[in-house]
Structure formats: C-alpha cells, structure tokens
Design a protein around this motif. Sequence first.
Motif, short mmCIF file in Angstrom:
data_model
loop_
_atom_site.label_atom_id
_atom_site.label_comp_id
_atom_site.label_asym_id
_atom_site.label_seq_id
_atom_site.Cartn_x
_atom_site.Cartn_y
_atom_site.Cartn_z
N ARG A 1 0.66 -1.29 -0.03
CA ARG A 1 -0.06 -0.02 0.11
C ARG A 1 0.89 1.22 -0.10
NH1 ARG A 1 -5.28 -1.11 1.79
NH2 ARG A 1 -5.89 -3.11 0.94
N HIS A 2 2.12 1.11 0.43
CA HIS A 2 2.89 2.51 0.78
C HIS A 2 4.08 2.32 0.15
CE1 HIS A 2 -0.29 3.86 3.37
NE2 HIS A 2 -0.26 2.84 3.82
N LEU A 3 4.54 1.49 -1.03
CA LEU A 3 5.89 1.52 -1.58
C LEU A 3 6.22 2.82 -2.41
CD1 LEU A 3 8.20 -0.86 -1.75
CD2 LEU A 3 7.14 -1.57 -3.95
N ALA A 4 7.35 3.18 -2.22
CA ALA A 4 7.84 4.52 -2.79
C ALA A 4 7.84 4.28 -4.41
CB ALA A 4 9.09 4.90 -2.19
N PRO A 5 7.54 5.45 -5.00
CA PRO A 5 7.53 5.14 -6.48
C PRO A 5 9.14 4.89 -6.75
CG PRO A 5 7.60 7.64 -5.83
CD PRO A 5 7.28 6.70 -4.59
N PRO A 6 9.25 4.29 -7.94
CA PRO A 6 10.70 3.73 -8.25
C PRO A 6 11.97 4.93 -8.45
CG PRO A 6 9.07 2.99 -10.02
CD PRO A 6 8.23 3.73 -9.12
N LYS A 7 11.55 6.22 -8.69
CA LYS A 7 12.31 7.07 -8.83
C LYS A 7 12.96 7.27 -7.27
CE LYS A 7 9.01 11.01 -8.67
NZ LYS A 7 8.66 12.15 -9.57
N LEU A 8 12.09 6.91 -6.20
CA LEU A 8 12.58 7.33 -4.94
C LEU A 8 12.78 6.09 -3.92
CD1 LEU A 8 10.45 10.68 -3.84
CD2 LEU A 8 12.91 10.42 -4.65
N ARG A 9 12.88 4.84 -4.72
CA ARG A 9 12.63 3.73 -3.92
C ARG A 9 14.11 3.16 -3.81
NH1 ARG A 9 9.12 -0.51 -7.13
NH2 ARG A 9 7.88 0.96 -6.87
N VAL A 10 14.34 3.37 -2.47
CA VAL A 10 15.49 2.77 -2.04
C VAL A 10 15.50 1.31 -1.82
CG1 VAL A 10 16.07 4.86 -0.89
CG2 VAL A 10 15.13 3.29 0.52
N THR A 11 16.60 0.39 -1.41
CA THR A 11 16.08 -0.99 -1.28
C THR A 11 17.41 -1.34 0.00
OG1 THR A 11 18.09 -1.44 -2.70
CG2 THR A 11 15.68 -1.43 -3.71
N ALA A 12 16.59 -2.16 0.71
CA ALA A 12 17.59 -2.58 1.75
C ALA A 12 18.63 -3.63 1.17
CB ALA A 12 16.50 -3.76 2.56
N THR A 13 19.81 -3.44 1.94
CA THR A 13 20.87 -4.12 1.44
C THR A 13 21.65 -4.96 2.51
OG1 THR A 13 22.84 -3.59 0.10
CG2 THR A 13 22.35 -2.15 1.80
N GLY A 14 22.58 -5.77 2.24
CA GLY A 14 23.52 -6.52 2.85
C GLY A 14 22.82 -7.88 3.51
N PRO A 15 23.59 -8.46 4.54
CA PRO A 15 22.90 -9.85 4.76
C PRO A 15 21.96 -9.98 5.79
CG PRO A 15 25.31 -9.08 6.01
CD PRO A 15 25.04 -8.26 4.72
N HIS A 16 21.54 -8.66 6.32
CA HIS A 16 20.39 -8.53 7.17
C HIS A 16 19.33 -8.03 6.58
CE1 HIS A 16 22.87 -10.10 10.49
NE2 HIS A 16 23.80 -8.92 10.34
N ALA A 17 19.35 -7.85 5.28
CA ALA A 17 18.21 -7.45 4.64
C ALA A 17 17.07 -8.40 4.33
CB ALA A 17 18.49 -6.81 2.99
#
Length: 258
Positions: free
Chosen positions: A169-185
């Motif tokens: 329901r609240h995912l950011a638009p692609p141009k602002l959509r950061v992503t979780a990274t690393g082994p604890h994502a």
Amino acid sequence: MSYHAPQFQISLAHSHDDVRAAQRLRYDVFVRELGGGGDMVDHEAQLEKDSFDPFAVHLLLRDMARPAEDQVVGVYRLLTEDRAADAGQFYCEDEFDLSVLKASGKRLLELGRSCLHPDYRGGTAMMHLWGALADFVRREKIDVMFGAASFHGTDTQALAGPLSLLYYRHLAPPKLRVTATGPHAALMNLVPEDQIDRVSAMRDTPALIKAYLRLGGTVGDGAFVDHAFNTIDICLILAADAVSTLQGNIYGKGNPRV
C-alpha cells in the motif's frame, strides 16, 4: 510523574552538554526501554551515541517545568547532505542502498534517532518537534526527507502483516525507492495482499510510522534486521509534497496525531 502543564521550549543543540542531554534521553528510550545497544553506547554515563553525532544537527524539545538535568523530553537527529559527506555517509546507508535518492538531484535530509520521553507520547510534544523540523526543512530548502523507522524486535514473521501492508500500500515510486541491502536485509511482502488483516496490521504498526504515512510518506523496498538495536528497520521517504503537507499541518491546516 505527577501531572504538570508542560512548558515546552525547542532549540538546536549548541553545546556539548546539549548533545549529551539528547544522548541521555536516547539511552533511556533505545537502550533501557527497548533493549538496544551499539559499539559506542556508554552504559556507565548512560549515553546512547555513535560516530554520526558530531556531524549532525540535534533538535531538542525541553519541558522547562521539569528539573534542569531532566528537561530534554524529545529529540531528532538531522543529517543534511553536506554533513553526511563530512561523516563519510548517511547513517542508514549501512542498511539501505540510497543510490536513487542521491542521484535524484533533490536536496536530502536524513531524519534519525527520533524519540520522546514516555510521559510525553500521545500529546502535543511531537507537534512541537515537527514544527521545528518544518522550519528547518524550509530554511534548508529540503526536497526529500528520509530515514530508518523501526519496529521493535527482530522476528520478521511476527511482523509479516504490517510489513506486507506497507509493501503493497505504501511502496515508494521507483525514482525514490531505496532498497534494503546486506546480509540482514529481509523481504517485506511476506503475506499475499488479499490475506492481510489490515486492522491488525495497522494496530501493530508504530504510531510514528503511521503518522508519517498520513503525511504522504512512502517506504523503500525491503526491511533491515538490526540485531544491535533489537529492531526491524524500514526506510521512510517523505517527498517534496509530503514536506509541504507537514508544513501545512503544523501551521494550521490540520493536526497529525501521534
């Protein structure tokens, strides 16, 4: 504590003692109350601190009716792009890939370490912090605010409902959509959208996250399990129109409630 009418005063930290007062409240909330930790936590002095504190702007809310040594009841830590560059990175870059934000050409502000003394939650204290934040955003000509916001605990399955609801329901638009990274994502879409108990999911979502969502906030893709802080973090993004909404709500067009 016995009830008294708060006498709120808000300011930026201007001294070492001001920063220590913020760190003392953060210790009470993040370490003593929520069970968090960190390499630089000073248990003897009861200060929650890290390597970003010397570079940040610290916003302090005081209740002047309290004893002098216990007046700071709310804090925000703010990192502009210039200050993040001096620190070597934004705080949440260890958890989230911020490439899309940093390449957007927008003026960025990272919000962090936001907390209130338990006696001031659910009242007007957060409005005072947000009023000062809106002033800072306007003065610095910020376009996008972002930062890690936390669920208590580290079990993603226990929070599958609220995490999934945020994703669908609240995912950011692609141009602002950061992503979780690393082994604890960790994935957020843990439950099919049509199987989410929305009422239960919203009940299990922290009040501050819900308040940001009401202002038009969105979330990045993926969560980060922060074992040191005993939290599951998501990245909240408040774009330019949400900043305007924040200012409008603060200055008379409405009253977001935390």
